[in-house]
Design a protein around this motif. Sequence first.
Motif, PDB file in Angstrom:
ATOM      1  N   ASP A 322       1.252  -0.902  -0.281  1.00 40.80           N
ATOM      2  CA  ASP A 322       0.407   0.118   0.205  1.00 40.80           C
ATOM      3  C   ASP A 322       1.194   1.325   0.269  1.00 40.80           C
ATOM      4  N   PRO A 323       0.714   1.943  -0.682  1.00 40.11           N
ATOM      5  CA  PRO A 323       1.934   2.951  -1.487  1.00 40.11           C
ATOM      6  C   PRO A 323       1.448   4.554  -0.419  1.00 40.11           C
ATOM      7  N   LEU A 324      -0.097   4.237   0.145  1.00 42.51           N
ATOM      8  CA  LEU A 324      -0.319   5.328   0.240  1.00 42.51           C
ATOM      9  C   LEU A 324      -0.582   4.891   2.423  1.00 42.51           C
ATOM     10  N   SER A 325       0.096   4.554   3.065  1.00 44.47           N
ATOM     11  CA  SER A 325       0.281   4.215   4.233  1.00 44.47           C
ATOM     12  C   SER A 325       1.375   3.391   4.953  1.00 44.47           C
ATOM     13  N   ASP A 326       2.432   3.242   3.277  1.00 39.06           N
ATOM     14  CA  ASP A 326       3.403   1.843   3.469  1.00 39.06           C
ATOM     15  C   ASP A 326       3.306   1.000   4.407  1.00 39.06           C
ATOM     16  N   GLN A 327       1.939  -0.077   4.198  1.00 32.84           N
ATOM     17  CA  GLN A 327       1.999  -0.920   5.025  1.00 32.84           C
ATOM     18  C   GLN A 327       1.891  -1.988   3.732  1.00 32.84           C
ATOM     19  N   VAL A 328       2.611  -3.285   3.816  1.00 35.69           N
ATOM     20  CA  VAL A 328       2.836  -4.082   3.199  1.00 35.69           C
ATOM     21  C   VAL A 328       2.806  -5.710   4.152  1.00 35.69           C
ATOM     22  N   VAL A 329       1.682  -6.429   3.076  1.00 35.12           N
ATOM     23  CA  VAL A 329       1.061  -7.596   3.689  1.00 35.12           C
ATOM     24  C   VAL A 329       1.968  -8.734   3.231  1.00 35.12           C
ATOM     25  N   THR A 330       2.443  -9.955   3.749  1.00 32.49           N
ATOM     26  CA  THR A 330       3.483 -10.678   2.516  1.00 32.49           C
ATOM     27  C   THR A 330       2.516 -12.296   2.771  1.00 32.49           C
ATOM     28  N   LEU A 331       2.145 -12.521   1.541  1.00 33.19           N
ATOM     29  CA  LEU A 331       0.941 -13.929   1.971  1.00 33.19           C
ATOM     30  C   LEU A 331       1.759 -14.469   1.782  1.00 33.19           C
ATOM     31  N   LYS A 332       1.474 -15.988   2.815  1.00 33.00           N
ATOM     32  CA  LYS A 332       2.234 -17.341   3.353  1.00 33.00           C
ATOM     33  C   LYS A 332       1.335 -18.432   2.811  1.00 33.00           C
ATOM     34  N   SER A 333       1.777 -19.616   1.478  1.00 34.68           N
ATOM     35  CA  SER A 333       0.712 -20.637   1.870  1.00 34.68           C
ATOM     36  C   SER A 333       0.683 -21.917   3.535  1.00 34.68           C
ATOM     37  N   SER A 334      -0.478 -21.805   3.406  1.00 30.69           N
ATOM     38  CA  SER A 334      -0.536 -22.628   4.428  1.00 30.69           C
ATOM     39  C   SER A 334      -0.321 -24.797   4.107  1.00 30.69           C
ATOM     40  N   VAL A 335      -0.076 -24.624   3.812  1.00 27.30           N
ATOM     41  CA  VAL A 335       0.261 -25.787   3.008  1.00 27.30           C
ATOM     42  C   VAL A 335       1.668 -26.294   1.726  1.00 27.30           C
ATOM     43  N   ALA A 336       2.176 -26.614   1.956  1.00 28.40           N
ATOM     44  CA  ALA A 336       3.719 -27.086   0.668  1.00 28.40           C
ATOM     45  C   ALA A 336       2.576 -27.741  -0.065  1.00 28.40           C
ATOM     46  N   GLY A 337       3.404 -27.157  -1.427  1.00 29.15           N
ATOM     47  CA  GLY A 337       3.230 -27.839  -2.440  1.00 29.15           C
ATOM     48  C   GLY A 337       3.513 -26.660  -4.113  1.00 29.15           C
ATOM     49  N   VAL A 338       3.194 -26.516  -5.080  1.00 30.71           N
ATOM     50  CA  VAL A 338       3.100 -26.606  -6.110  1.00 30.71           C
ATOM     51  C   VAL A 338       2.723 -25.226  -6.249  1.00 30.71           C
TER      52      VAL A 338
END
Length: 371
Positions: A322-338
Amino acid sequence: MQTQTHPLLCATLGTERHLSSFHYGPQGGQKVYIQASLHADELPGMLVAWALRRKLAALEAAGRLQGEIVLVPVANPVGLNQQVLGQLLGRFETNSGQNFNRNFHDLAALIEPGIEAQLNSDPAHNREVVRNALATALAAQMPQTELASMRLALQRLSYDADIVLDLHCDWDAAMHLYTNPGLWPAVEPLARYLGAKASLLALNSVGNPFDEIHSFCWSDLRQRFGSRFPVPDGSISVTIELRSQRDVSHEFAEHDAQAIIEYLTQREVISGTAAPLPELEFAATPLAGVEPLIAPCSGVLVFRAPLGVWLEAGEPIADIVDPLSDQVVTLKSSVAGVMYARHIARLATTGMEVARIAGTQAFRTGSLLSA
């Protein structure tokens, strides 16, 4: 080779569309049906079909075709005409909002009431009973819209095929495919030749997509009658996702067309010796084990992991900035896979499906496909 033309219902005054099918090889043996670009904005399949036409013509001239191969290079002329402000919108029909690859006739439901009395202890006999009943039932259907007539024309061409290949692609993806779990031993060589990074298995993903209605017909009939009458697998049906929408090249088309030729040689539809089977990088996994990654907020979407590689659970997949708030949210998978597919857009909107990870353990139920 023979060319057939299949007129569709006229949607409006002064318009007329049709499907074209190209028929190679002799009838009476195995039958293969291949179509491309049912989602009309997924163009890699059309180029693969173009490459296949040349290969099949040469094989036919050399007398190497042992069965009939039916090729429909443009499976959706309706969607091809949906150009809006220079953008091809080929996944949904603009008139009804329906996904072009949903709502095909449930083949088993069309014939179940009348075939039980005709079945016996011979699987080959039962295959013919089912196919004859399907021919009669599909011939009796009276479509009321152009879209329905297109779906019906495709089913009339494919219902009796021993092998059905539906060529698609995703927005941004590695090579992958979908098929019925019971068919996996027969489909695995195709996955190897194609170099599939994910092979997703589901008996019924809900929605009656084109490839699935063929295999599910036989699975459903076997479930209902198999304890008394042997019902064979009458159709090896597969959706092949030819990477990304942008992956339209002669190099890819040549590779993918030759992979299909090798597979059909391995299945003895084409005479000769198939190429040695390559290794399959990743094992098949259940479609119900796929984790869709959903954006919890809006922002610029920046992927941190590549397509087509194994990712461990908890590994960073993408950032939403978010370039307005400087917030960065990182998405991560809860499962292992491709990570086999991801969105082509780079502006995430809240609730958007960002990517899909092919996990090994089933955990989802209900409709398993995206819209």
